[in-house]
Design an enzyme around this catalytic site. Structure first.
Site, PDB file in Angstrom:
ATOM      1  N   SER A  99      -2.232   3.876   0.694  1.00 58.08           N
ATOM      2  CA  SER A  99      -2.722   5.207   0.983  1.00 58.08           C
ATOM      3  C   SER A  99      -4.090   5.431   0.333  1.00 58.08           C
ATOM      4  O   SER A  99      -5.043   4.712   0.635  1.00 58.08           O
ATOM      5  CB  SER A  99      -1.677   6.230   0.521  1.00 58.08           C
ATOM      6  OG  SER A  99      -2.028   7.532   0.888  1.00 58.08           O
ATOM      7  N   HIS A 124      -2.411   4.776   5.886  1.00 54.13           N
ATOM      8  CA  HIS A 124      -1.766   5.762   6.756  1.00 54.13           C
ATOM      9  C   HIS A 124      -2.592   7.037   6.738  1.00 54.13           C
ATOM     10  O   HIS A 124      -3.581   7.134   6.016  1.00 54.13           O
ATOM     11  CB  HIS A 124      -0.301   6.019   6.364  1.00 54.13           C
ATOM     12  CG  HIS A 124      -0.092   6.626   5.016  1.00 54.13           C
ATOM     13  ND1 HIS A 124       1.151   6.802   4.469  1.00 54.13           N
ATOM     14  CD2 HIS A 124      -0.958   7.121   4.088  1.00 54.13           C
ATOM     15  CE1 HIS A 124       1.051   7.366   3.283  1.00 54.13           C
ATOM     16  NE2 HIS A 124      -0.218   7.572   3.032  1.00 54.13           N
TER      17      HIS A 124
END
EC number: 3.4.21.92
Length: 196
Positions: A99, A124
């Protein structure tokens, strides 16, 4: 539960000196990001970057990352500082960069972004949550979409991927090995030995 911070003893001609391990690493221009990224951690990383820049803007900084991600605005403060200072920043993934951690890993100086062989990298879209009146939720939704757009644009620039591919790949968790992250453009090389 308190965390344990190791200390090292350094012997010189003038005697002995005790350092916590992070201060000792900082002397060698090494910054370690370990754990979730939040405002407190980001402030510490930013302060270390600014300190090392003031010490010598011509020397590289080695930024080791082992993080599951965290608050994207906190990561943006680190990212902006990485770009603000003159020092080249080598980013090295140890363990995982997920992330916001993967975002920072990809944001190192081109040619100086690394992963260890068994590291895991995951990208993501930003996560968010909102509660309150419908108008408040709408405001938060617009903001998370704005942050998603900014993040995707930066990731496309960092990796050389098309914005459409980044948008598609970040729709859900997208895991990569170090080698796959290299092919994707998140890192430049896989390290098996220290950067020395």
């Amino acid at each position: 539960m308190s965390s344990y911070i190791p200390y090292v003893i350094e012997r010189t001609g003038r005697g002995e000196r005790s350092y916590d391990i992070y201060s000792r690493l900082l002397k060698d221009r090494i910054i370690l990001l370990s754990g979730e990224i939040n405002d407190h951690i980001a402030s510490s990383i930013v302060a270390q970057l600014l300190f090392l820049e003031a010490e010598d803007p011509e020397k590289d900084i080695n930024f080791y990352i082992n993080s599951p991600g965290g608050v994207i605005t906190s990561a943006f403060s680190i990212y902006d500082t990485m770009n603000y200072i003159h020092s080249d920043i080598s980013t090295i993934c140890i363990g995982q960069a997920a992330s916001a951690g993967a975002f920072l890993l990809s944001s190192g100086t081109k040619g100086k972004r690394f992963s260890l062989p068994n590291s895991r990298i995951m990208i993501h879209q930003p996560l968010g949550g909102a509660q309150g009146q419908a108008t408040d939720i709408e405001i938060q939704a617009r903001e998370i979409l704005r942050l998603k757009k900014i993040l995707n644009e930066i990731m496309a620039h960092n990796t050389g991927q098309k914005i459409e591919k980044i948008t598609q790949d970040t729709e859900r968790d997208f895991f990569m090995s170090g080698e796959e992250a290299k092919k994707y453009g998140l890192v430049d090389e896989i390290l098996t030995k220290s950067l020395k």
